[in-house]
Design a protein around this motif. Structure first.
Motif, PDB file in Angstrom:
ATOM      1  N   GLU A 241       0.845  -1.217   0.000  1.00 21.69           N
ATOM      2  CA  GLU A 241       0.000   0.000   0.000  1.00 21.69           C
ATOM      3  C   GLU A 241       0.867   1.249   0.000  1.00 21.69           C
ATOM      4  OE1 GLU A 241      -2.938   0.257   3.100  1.00 21.69           O
ATOM      5  OE2 GLU A 241      -3.888  -1.601   2.456  1.00 21.69           O
ATOM      6  N   GLY A 242       0.387   2.268  -0.708  1.00 24.36           N
ATOM      7  CA  GLY A 242       1.074   3.558  -0.690  1.00 24.36           C
ATOM      8  C   GLY A 242       2.119   3.678  -1.774  1.00 24.36           C
ATOM      9  N   LYS A 243       2.707   4.874  -1.859  1.00 21.66           N
ATOM     10  CA  LYS A 243       3.654   5.184  -2.937  1.00 21.66           C
ATOM     11  C   LYS A 243       4.877   5.890  -2.375  1.00 21.66           C
ATOM     12  CE  LYS A 243       2.831   7.483  -6.582  1.00 21.66           C
ATOM     13  NZ  LYS A 243       2.297   8.767  -6.998  1.00 21.66           N
ATOM     14  N   VAL A 244       6.040   5.565  -2.930  1.00 18.39           N
ATOM     15  CA  VAL A 244       7.261   6.272  -2.527  1.00 18.39           C
ATOM     16  C   VAL A 244       7.195   7.714  -3.052  1.00 18.39           C
ATOM     17  CG1 VAL A 244       9.758   6.334  -2.915  1.00 18.39           C
ATOM     18  CG2 VAL A 244       8.617   4.148  -2.515  1.00 18.39           C
ATOM     19  N   ALA A 245       7.664   8.670  -2.238  1.00 16.27           N
ATOM     20  CA  ALA A 245       7.659  10.079  -2.674  1.00 16.27           C
ATOM     21  C   ALA A 245       8.541  10.237  -3.900  1.00 16.27           C
ATOM     22  CB  ALA A 245       8.198  10.967  -1.554  1.00 16.27           C
ATOM     23  N   ASP A 246       8.048  10.969  -4.891  1.00 12.37           N
ATOM     24  CA  ASP A 246       8.875  11.106  -6.096  1.00 12.37           C
ATOM     25  C   ASP A 246       9.108  12.554  -6.505  1.00 12.37           C
ATOM     26  OD1 ASP A 246       6.376  11.729  -6.898  1.00 12.37           O
ATOM     27  OD2 ASP A 246       6.168  10.102  -8.371  1.00 12.37           O
ATOM     28  N   PHE A 247       8.689  13.518  -5.644  1.00 13.92           N
ATOM     29  CA  PHE A 247       8.889  14.895  -6.103  1.00 13.92           C
ATOM     30  C   PHE A 247      10.322  15.386  -5.871  1.00 13.92           C
ATOM     31  CE2 PHE A 247       7.384  15.480  -1.788  1.00 13.92           C
ATOM     32  CZ  PHE A 247       8.114  16.560  -1.307  1.00 13.92           C
ATOM     33  N   ILE A 248      11.117  14.594  -5.114  1.00 18.23           N
ATOM     34  CA  ILE A 248      12.565  14.819  -5.087  1.00 18.23           C
ATOM     35  C   ILE A 248      13.147  13.573  -5.773  1.00 18.23           C
ATOM     36  CG2 ILE A 248      14.606  15.162  -3.647  1.00 18.23           C
ATOM     37  CD1 ILE A 248      12.708  16.169  -1.420  1.00 18.23           C
ATOM     38  N   PRO A 249      13.558  13.705  -7.058  1.00 20.56           N
ATOM     39  CA  PRO A 249      13.900  12.515  -7.845  1.00 20.56           C
ATOM     40  C   PRO A 249      14.852  11.555  -7.134  1.00 20.56           C
ATOM     41  CG  PRO A 249      13.945  14.471  -9.208  1.00 20.56           C
ATOM     42  CD  PRO A 249      13.692  14.951  -7.822  1.00 20.56           C
ATOM     43  N   GLU A 250      15.842  12.069  -6.444  1.00 26.05           N
ATOM     44  CA  GLU A 250      16.830  11.202  -5.791  1.00 26.05           C
ATOM     45  C   GLU A 250      16.181  10.299  -4.734  1.00 26.05           C
ATOM     46  OE1 GLU A 250      20.691   9.850  -5.734  1.00 26.05           O
ATOM     47  OE2 GLU A 250      19.876  11.377  -7.076  1.00 26.05           O
ATOM     48  N   LEU A 251      15.081  10.770  -4.133  1.00 22.98           N
ATOM     49  CA  LEU A 251      14.416   9.972  -3.091  1.00 22.98           C
ATOM     50  C   LEU A 251      13.609   8.815  -3.685  1.00 22.98           C
ATOM     51  CD1 LEU A 251      12.929  12.426  -0.440  1.00 22.98           C
ATOM     52  CD2 LEU A 251      15.017  11.082  -0.320  1.00 22.98           C
ATOM     53  N   ALA A 252      13.222   8.973  -4.944  1.00 25.16           N
ATOM     54  CA  ALA A 252      12.392   7.947  -5.596  1.00 25.16           C
ATOM     55  C   ALA A 252      13.185   6.669  -5.863  1.00 25.16           C
ATOM     56  CB  ALA A 252      11.835   8.502  -6.903  1.00 25.16           C
ATOM     57  N   LEU A 253      14.519   6.736  -5.672  1.00 25.40           N
ATOM     58  CA  LEU A 253      15.358   5.576  -5.980  1.00 25.40           C
ATOM     59  C   LEU A 253      15.384   4.533  -4.857  1.00 25.40           C
ATOM     60  CD1 LEU A 253      18.428   7.557  -7.412  1.00 25.40           C
ATOM     61  CD2 LEU A 253      16.495   6.574  -8.675  1.00 25.40           C
TER      62      LEU A 253
ATOM     63  N   SER B 119       9.601   2.998   6.581  1.00 25.35           N
ATOM     64  CA  SER B 119       9.047   2.249   5.466  1.00 25.35           C
ATOM     65  C   SER B 119       8.661   3.290   4.415  1.00 25.35           C
ATOM     66  CB  SER B 119       7.822   1.452   5.932  1.00 25.35           C
ATOM     67  OG  SER B 119       7.146   0.937   4.819  1.00 25.35           O
ATOM     68  N   PRO B 120       9.268   3.227   3.213  1.00 23.28           N
ATOM     69  CA  PRO B 120       9.171   4.357   2.280  1.00 23.28           C
ATOM     70  C   PRO B 120       7.812   4.600   1.618  1.00 23.28           C
ATOM     71  CG  PRO B 120      11.087   2.972   1.786  1.00 23.28           C
ATOM     72  CD  PRO B 120      10.237   2.215   2.758  1.00 23.28           C
ATOM     73  N   ARG B 121       6.901   3.610   1.626  1.00 24.67           N
ATOM     74  CA  ARG B 121       5.625   3.872   0.940  1.00 24.67           C
ATOM     75  C   ARG B 121       4.751   4.784   1.803  1.00 24.67           C
ATOM     76  NH1 ARG B 121       4.553   0.543  -3.511  1.00 24.67           N
ATOM     77  NH2 ARG B 121       5.798  -1.375  -3.551  1.00 24.67           N
ATOM     78  N   LEU B 122       4.263   5.860   1.170  1.00 26.19           N
ATOM     79  CA  LEU B 122       3.501   6.882   1.900  1.00 26.19           C
ATOM     80  C   LEU B 122       2.030   6.844   1.529  1.00 26.19           C
ATOM     81  CD1 LEU B 122       5.888   9.928   1.199  1.00 26.19           C
ATOM     82  CD2 LEU B 122       6.068   8.216   3.029  1.00 26.19           C
ATOM     83  N   ASN B 123       1.187   7.269   2.458  1.00 31.03           N
ATOM     84  CA  ASN B 123      -0.230   7.428   2.124  1.00 31.03           C
ATOM     85  C   ASN B 123      -0.445   8.783   1.427  1.00 31.03           C
ATOM     86  OD1 ASN B 123      -0.361   9.447   4.074  1.00 31.03           O
ATOM     87  ND2 ASN B 123      -1.292   8.136   5.630  1.00 31.03           N
ATOM     88  N   GLU B 124      -1.700   9.116   1.133  1.00 25.21           N
ATOM     89  CA  GLU B 124      -1.963  10.341   0.366  1.00 25.21           C
ATOM     90  C   GLU B 124      -1.559  11.608   1.101  1.00 25.21           C
ATOM     91  OE1 GLU B 124      -6.033   9.920  -0.696  1.00 25.21           O
ATOM     92  OE2 GLU B 124      -5.518   8.420  -2.223  1.00 25.21           O
ATOM     93  N   LYS B 125      -1.518  11.531   2.428  1.00 28.64           N
ATOM     94  CA  LYS B 125      -1.151  12.723   3.205  1.00 28.64           C
ATOM     95  C   LYS B 125       0.361  12.855   3.388  1.00 28.64           C
ATOM     96  CE  LYS B 125      -5.317  14.187   3.972  1.00 28.64           C
ATOM     97  NZ  LYS B 125      -6.151  14.236   5.142  1.00 28.64           N
ATOM     98  N   GLY B 126       1.119  11.836   2.934  1.00 28.68           N
ATOM     99  CA  GLY B 126       2.579  11.926   3.017  1.00 28.68           C
ATOM    100  C   GLY B 126       3.179  11.195   4.206  1.00 28.68           C
ATOM    101  N   ASN B 127       2.374  10.413   4.922  1.00 27.22           N
ATOM    102  CA  ASN B 127       2.900   9.655   6.061  1.00 27.22           C
ATOM    103  C   ASN B 127       3.094   8.182   5.689  1.00 27.22           C
ATOM    104  OD1 ASN B 127       2.905  11.792   8.069  1.00 27.22           O
ATOM    105  ND2 ASN B 127       0.669  11.733   7.893  1.00 27.22           N
ATOM    106  N   SER B 128       4.118   7.571   6.245  1.00 27.56           N
ATOM    107  CA  SER B 128       4.426   6.172   5.940  1.00 27.56           C
ATOM    108  C   SER B 128       3.255   5.272   6.347  1.00 27.56           C
ATOM    109  CB  SER B 128       5.690   5.766   6.708  1.00 27.56           C
ATOM    110  OG  SER B 128       5.832   4.377   6.696  1.00 27.56           O
TER     111      SER B 128
END
Ligand code: GLU
Length: 306
Positions: free
Chosen positions: A22-34, A278-287
């Motif tokens: 569940e959730g998505k890794v933050a990708d608005f800072i490209p380096e963090l999406a890795l 745990s890198p996957r975040l919910n819609e509000k930005g929390n793990s």
């Protein structure tokens, strides 16, 4: 009754695993999406110095917004209550990087954990420290009892090249006269503070002074007064989880702070400090797994601040 924290952490790890997609890794800072989205770790340290852990608790990750609590602590150490002339202490009810509220509230950020507030805190540190970035890093290293803690320069650079909203916020603050230093310098400090990397183990220890009446455990060094700790814990509880602080208080019932790198740190005053990653975040930005884990922790131990 003694609590078997290790058994509880092991149970938590098993019970959250069905939700690990569940959730998505933050990708608005490209380096963090890795980052590998499957990472998961917890480390808990009590005010007696006992440690319990599970998973990838010894692997470094980007602490991002969690650094805002540490920069605020250092600013309060220098300037005390005076800092509240420039920042408020109310939950924002808006996204962490919102510009609208700052405009209609005339450049006074709602709280120190939204980006606008953290930029003002960064400005205060630049005005007070001889070598701002190095001195802040030393402060964090001392709290974590780990001299190797460092910025991730690639992440800082990646954020700098994509930090258009933060640049807009800093310019707006400057236009209202709420930044003393150059916009560029404030942004550079802020991007570096967010890029600090720590493990759950280091993070839990560096926040233990919030549970230990303001003192670093085993060093007997008073970082903040008990009254300042009370206030900071209150701020973490009401403003520490983006636009989901109410939900976190409701589900977990502990003061804490999250970051878009997937970290969460929370404290049980006088008892323990705990960090999850745990890198996957919910819609509000929390793990997602971090929140679930901490909800299970306070439920299974039967202990929260309420
Ligand atoms: N460096 C990130 C930003 O300013 C921090 C985000 C976060 O962890 O909330 O956008």
């Amino acid at each position: 009754m003694t609590i078997n924290y290790q058994q509880i952490l092991d149970e938590i790890r098993r019970e959250v695993s069905p939700f690990s997609d569940e959730g998505k890794v933050a990708d608005f800072i490209p380096e963090l999406a890795l980052v590998n989205p499957a990472k998961f770790g917890i480390h808990l340290i009590t005010t007696e110095g006992d440690r319990f852990s599970t998973g990838d608790e010894d692997e470094k990750f980007s602490i991002q917004s969690i650094s805002k609590v540490l920069s605020l602590s250092l600013a309060i150490k220098f300037s005390g209550e005076k800092i509240w002339e420039r920042i408020d202490v109310e939950p924002s009810g808006n996204a962490f990087n919102s510009l609208i509220q700052l405009e209609y509230e005339h450049g006074k950020p709602r709280n120190p954990f939204i980006n606008a507030g953290a930029l003002v805190v960064a400005d205060m540190l630049i005005s007070n420290l001889a070598e701002p970035k190095e001195d802040f890093l030393e402060f964090v290293r001392n709290l974590a009892d780990c001299p190797e803690i460092d910025f991730n320069y690639k992440v800082a650079q990646s954020e700098k090249s994509h930090g258009f909203r933060n640049a807009a916020l800093a310019n707006l603050l400057k236009s209202f006269g709420n930044l003393e230093n150059d916009v560029e310098q404030v942004l550079d400090f802020y991007f570096h503070q967010c890029s600090i990397e720590m493990t759950c183990r280091e993070l839990a220890y560096s926040f233990l002074f919030f549970a230990n009446e303001g003192k670093i455990l085993h060093k007997d060094e008073q970082i903040l007064t008990q009254s300042q700790i009370k206030r900071l814990n209150a701020l973490m509880l009401t403003c520490g989880f983006y636009d989901e602080s109410g939900e976190f208080a409701y589900e977990v019932g502990l003061p804490g702070k999250s970051g878009i790198g997937g970290g969460i740190v929370a404290v049980h005053p006088k008892t323990y400090s705990v960090a999850t990653w745990s890198p996957r975040l919910n819609e509000k930005g929390n793990s997602v797994l971090g929140m679930r884990s901490l909800e299970l922790l306070t439920t299974k131990t039967g202990m929260s601040v309420f």
